[in-house]
Design an enzyme around this catalytic site. Structure first.
Site, PDB file in Angstrom:
ATOM      1  N   GLY A  10       0.842  -1.206   0.000  1.00 36.64           N
ATOM      2  CA  GLY A  10       0.000   0.000   0.000  1.00 36.64           C
ATOM      3  C   GLY A  10       0.871   1.247   0.000  1.00 36.64           C
ATOM      4  N   ARG A  72       0.675  -5.085  -4.949  1.00 39.01           N
ATOM      5  CA  ARG A  72       0.863  -6.122  -3.924  1.00 39.01           C
ATOM      6  C   ARG A  72       1.275  -7.439  -4.584  1.00 39.01           C
ATOM      7  NH1 ARG A  72      -0.816  -4.129   0.977  1.00 39.01           N
ATOM      8  NH2 ARG A  72      -2.408  -2.514   0.954  1.00 39.01           N
ATOM      9  N   ASP A 103       5.936  -5.445   5.674  1.00 38.52           N
ATOM     10  CA  ASP A 103       6.415  -6.806   5.934  1.00 38.52           C
ATOM     11  C   ASP A 103       6.296  -7.726   4.717  1.00 38.52           C
ATOM     12  OD1 ASP A 103       3.694  -6.653   6.224  1.00 38.52           O
ATOM     13  OD2 ASP A 103       3.583  -7.864   8.057  1.00 38.52           O
ATOM     14  N   THR A 125       4.873   1.551   6.191  1.00 36.80           N
ATOM     15  CA  THR A 125       3.490   1.137   6.405  1.00 36.80           C
ATOM     16  C   THR A 125       2.740   2.265   7.081  1.00 36.80           C
ATOM     17  OG1 THR A 125       2.024  -0.143   7.828  1.00 36.80           O
ATOM     18  CG2 THR A 125       4.336  -0.229   8.382  1.00 36.80           C
ATOM     19  N   ILE A 126       1.579   2.581   6.534  1.00 32.71           N
ATOM     20  CA  ILE A 126       0.753   3.621   7.143  1.00 32.71           C
ATOM     21  C   ILE A 126       0.317   3.179   8.543  1.00 32.71           C
ATOM     22  CG2 ILE A 126      -1.591   2.895   6.421  1.00 32.71           C
ATOM     23  CD1 ILE A 126      -0.495   6.287   5.530  1.00 32.71           C
ATOM     24  N   ASP A 127       0.213   1.846   8.735  1.00 29.55           N
ATOM     25  CA  ASP A 127      -0.301   1.305   9.997  1.00 29.55           C
ATOM     26  C   ASP A 127       0.709   1.419  11.150  1.00 29.55           C
ATOM     27  OD1 ASP A 127      -2.513   0.643   8.528  1.00 29.55           O
ATOM     28  OD2 ASP A 127      -2.230  -1.525   8.624  1.00 29.55           O
ATOM     29  N   ASP A 129       3.080  -0.553  11.998  1.00 30.91           N
ATOM     30  CA  ASP A 129       3.142  -1.800  12.773  1.00 30.91           C
ATOM     31  C   ASP A 129       4.306  -2.710  12.381  1.00 30.91           C
ATOM     32  OD1 ASP A 129       2.202  -2.546  10.321  1.00 30.91           O
ATOM     33  OD2 ASP A 129       0.516  -3.732  11.059  1.00 30.91           O
ATOM     34  N   ARG A 171      -4.913  -2.649  10.192  1.00 32.50           N
ATOM     35  CA  ARG A 171      -5.318  -4.035   9.963  1.00 32.50           C
ATOM     36  C   ARG A 171      -5.079  -4.911  11.207  1.00 32.50           C
ATOM     37  NH1 ARG A 171      -5.768  -7.225   5.572  1.00 32.50           N
ATOM     38  NH2 ARG A 171      -5.208  -5.595   4.091  1.00 32.50           N
ATOM     39  N   GLN A 276      -6.787   8.609   4.094  1.00 35.76           N
ATOM     40  CA  GLN A 276      -5.659   8.661   5.027  1.00 35.76           C
ATOM     41  C   GLN A 276      -4.316   8.419   4.345  1.00 35.76           C
ATOM     42  OE1 GLN A 276      -7.074   6.229   8.805  1.00 35.76           O
ATOM     43  NE2 GLN A 276      -8.178   5.643   6.967  1.00 35.76           N
TER      44      GLN A 276
END
Ligand code: F6P
Length: 351
Positions: A10, A72, A103, A125-127, A129, A171, A276
């Site tokens: 992403g 992806r 990852d 990663t936007i997350d 994590d 996620r 976002q």
């Protein structure tokens, strides 16, 4: 040296800043040449490239997205995919490859490294994590967008005596939900790490309204789950990408429906989704992404392959790719304590 660069997974604001920093330092300090592989691993697999030079990276610092585009694509899911990647890197005379991704992208990078490719990773990663690094670029921009949205729904929720659920990205980890929930003064924050009891959520809102607050804001990460339940998906188990991830979405709407049913308070939901991830990176993300890019090109010239640039404290260091992809980084206790501390203490004082 000749160095390949790709961006996978992403997108997130700051990718162009990384590419620009790598190309500028590589050109000015090391006399490197570059080749851009388009659309993540698809470009390496299918030999889709673009020129990367001082002129192609000119003016891209404030631009969201990635000039290399992304996908992806997982080479391991394509017949002979890894070998094709190795052959195409050789064909372009690449001495090294910088893979910018999360990852999934970095697990392919690790696989190629194990097969002799000189790879350096940059975390993305936007997350927020990814293990082994304190912050990933793009996260700060996403939190600012989500906080702005929470501020906006506050005024309309208050005007209508409503509960509004804001669904944000996240996620496996609730970093965006927790940071934007604290910054936006949310009343309930729901994250994947802590499955929630819907009756407790409803009771919290009932009590708040009984204290004279006639509206509430709930922030939910897309991966938040009911206790004993699974994640909400848009297209069931069928919609998976090549890395096996489900297409998440719908928890906001489900929550709004359940809250209204249980409390009788009119409820609505909004999904922030890809808003976002789009747009210009914040100043913090531009600086962080630039530092990651500079770290990565220096790592290439120090021969630190199979490693990833990482932020620890305020230093850019290098860590094994294996460490970065080993597990998801869950929201840490300090930030969760801040979220619960604010909710308990402030709300208890509201007359
Ligand atoms: O992996 C980051 C992420 O933004 C997740 O938070 C979200 O679930 C997913 O990507 C969305 O992916 P896509 O852009 O493929 O819809």
């Amino acid at each position: 040296m000749k160095i390949g660069i790709l961006t996978g997974g992403g997108d997130c604001p700051g990718l162009n800043a990384v590419i620009r920093a790598v190309v500028r330092k590589g050109t000015f300090h090391y006399e490197d040449e570059f080749v851009g592989f388009m659309e993540g691993w698809r470009g390496v697999l299918e030999d889709k490239t673009m020129e990367l030079s001082l002129s192609t990276v000119g003016g891209i610092l404030p631009r969201g997205g990635t000039i290399l585009r992304t996908s992806r694509t997982n080479p391991a899911k394509h017949e002979g995919g890894l070998q094709l990647c190795i052959d195409n890197l050789k064909k372009h005379g690449c001495d090294a490859l910088i893979a910018i991704g999360g990852d999934d992208t970095l697990s392919v990078a690790k696989n190629l490294f194990d097969n002799g490719v000189k790879v350096v990773g940059v975390p993305k990663t936007i997350d927020n994590d990814l293990s082994g690094t304190d912050f990933t670029f793009g996260f700060d921009t996403a939190v600012n967008v989500a906080t702005g949205a929470i501020d906006r729904v506050h005024t309309t929720a208050e005007a209508h005596n409503r509960v509004i659920v804001v669904e944000v990205m996240g996620r496996d980890s609730g970093w965006i939900a927790t940071y934007s929930g604290i910054a936006g003064g949310a009343d309930v924050i729901l994250i994947p790490e802590i499955p929630f009891n819907i009756e407790e959520v409803a009771e919290l809102i009932r009590q708040r309204h009984a204290r004279g607050r006639y509206f509430s804001i709930v922030v939910a990460a897309e991966g938040a789950k009911f206790a004993g339940g699974g994640v909400e998906t848009l297209d069931g188990a069928a919609g998976r990408d090549e890395f096996g991830h489900l297409h998440l979405g719908g928890i906001g709407q489900t929550l709004a429906h359940e809250i209204e049913k249980r409390t009788g308070f009119e409820s609505r939901s909004v999904v922030l989704g890809h808003i976002q991830r789009g747009g210009s990176p914040s100043a913090f993300d531009r600086v962080l992404a630039t530092r990651y890019g500079l770290g990565a090109i220096d790592m290439v010239h120090r021969g630190e392959f199979g490693l990833m640039a990482a932020l620890r404290g305020n230093k850019i260091i290098s860590i094994p790719l294996a460490e970065a992809i080993a597990s998801n980084r869950k929201c840490d206790k300090e930030i969760l304590d801040a979220a619960t501390g604010i909710l308990d203490k402030l709300d208890a004082k509201v007359p």
